[in-house]
Design an enzyme around this catalytic site. Structure first.
Site, short mmCIF file in Angstrom:
data_model
loop_
_atom_site.label_atom_id
_atom_site.label_comp_id
_atom_site.label_asym_id
_atom_site.label_seq_id
_atom_site.Cartn_x
_atom_site.Cartn_y
_atom_site.Cartn_z
N LEU A 1 25.01 53.34 -2.23
CA LEU A 1 24.52 54.85 -2.59
C LEU A 1 25.20 55.20 -3.96
O LEU A 1 26.20 55.22 -4.45
CB LEU A 1 25.00 55.80 -1.40
CG LEU A 1 24.47 55.65 0.01
CD1 LEU A 1 25.13 56.47 0.80
CD2 LEU A 1 23.09 55.50 0.13
N ASP A 2 24.36 56.10 -4.55
CA ASP A 2 24.46 56.68 -5.85
C ASP A 2 25.71 57.63 -5.93
O ASP A 2 25.84 58.27 -4.41
CB ASP A 2 23.49 57.31 -6.73
CG ASP A 2 22.23 56.64 -6.66
OD1 ASP A 2 22.40 55.38 -7.04
OD2 ASP A 2 20.95 57.15 -6.91
N LYS A 3 26.31 57.70 -6.77
CA LYS A 3 27.55 58.73 -6.85
C LYS A 3 27.37 60.19 -6.13
O LYS A 3 28.21 60.53 -5.37
CB LYS A 3 28.18 58.89 -8.13
CG LYS A 3 29.43 59.49 -8.04
CD LYS A 3 30.31 59.58 -9.73
CE LYS A 3 31.50 60.46 -9.69
NZ LYS A 3 31.81 60.36 -11.02
#
Ligand code: URA
Length: 245
Positions: free
Chosen positions: A104-106
């Site tokens: 998952l993106d930051k």
């Protein structure tokens, strides 16, 4: 899984190979209540009862976790500068080789699965298995039927064409809207790129399910728990892995 006692203890991160050998030879390790002085004896890691230097250890080396990933941490095994999702788990999970399934993106929140089973990890991410992930997105503007049709039609994102995805508008506003996208692949920034291609910037992104697993509503952001046996069985089915494994 059958494993030599010295390897079992080092896999759990209990100490270095030479430390654990010294402890074992010194009579400080016990399995199923019996002192074992031979580091080369093998035991069943998932079922045998292990203790070291007077303390009971959780000897399982195959574990699976669900985390509510918070914003602000990287999905990576480690990073020299920034906090990662692995830092939110006790060190034993890193020692036994638990890894996040996909990324998952930051700034993305929501369900993230970890497993020590490399094959299951690989299969769950394989585009051919079509494991569906559902994302809730707060987006700029008002996606309408044309956006729903674009998601369903398989969008051309330049370097690849996305598989058809389901877009549901949960609440449409003039400034921002809430929508849910169900996608079966996981290319880099895929959901944000799909919304961008439909003309809507993603302001917040949250994954609420991964294949058959829903984010446990009892988990707080940054919280985690191990999967139940029913959840693991469902994940095995999604990965196309036989129950008998
Ligand atoms: N798609 C994105 O764009 N970001 C994520 O974190 C996950 C899916």
């Amino acid at each position: 899984m059958k494993m030599r006692l010295d390897r079992w203890l080092t896999t759990l991160g209990a100490g270095s190979r030479s430390e654990v050998k010294t402890w074992i030879r010194g009579g400080e390790a016990a399995v199923n209540g019996r002192i074992i002085r031979d580091p080369a004896l093998s035991f069943e890691t998932e079922t045998d009862a292990l203790s070291l230097r007077g303390k009971t250890l959780d000897g399982r080396v195959v574990r699976h976790v669900m985390m509510y990933k918070p914003a602000g941490v990287l999905t990576a095994a480690r990073d020299p500068k920034q906090p990662t999702v692995m830092d939110l788990l006790p060190p034993v999970y890193r020692s036994i080789g638990c890894m996040p399934v996909g990324r998952l993106d930051k700034d993305t929140t929501g369900i993230l699965i970890f497993t020590c089973d490399g094959e299951m990890n690989h299969r769950l991410l394989s585009p051919g298995r079509h494991v569906e992930k559902v994302y809730r997105a707060l987006v700029r503007g008002t996606p309408g039927p044309e956006a729903v049709a674009a998601f369903a039609g398989g969008m051309d994102l330049g370097d690849f064409t996305a598989q058809p995805a389901r877009l549901t508008i949960l609440s449409a506003g003039a400034e921002v809207s809430l929508a849910e996208a169900a996608v079966s692949e996981g290319k880099f920034h895929q959901v944000k790129r799909m919304f961008a291609a439909a003309g809507h910037e993603v302001l917040e992104l949250h994954r609420r399910s991964f294949g058959p697993l829903e984010l446990d509503p009892l988990l707080q952001e940054g919280g985690w728990r191990e999967l139940t046996s029913a959840e693991l069985a469902a994940l095995h089915r999604a990965a196309g892995i036989e129950e008998s494994r």
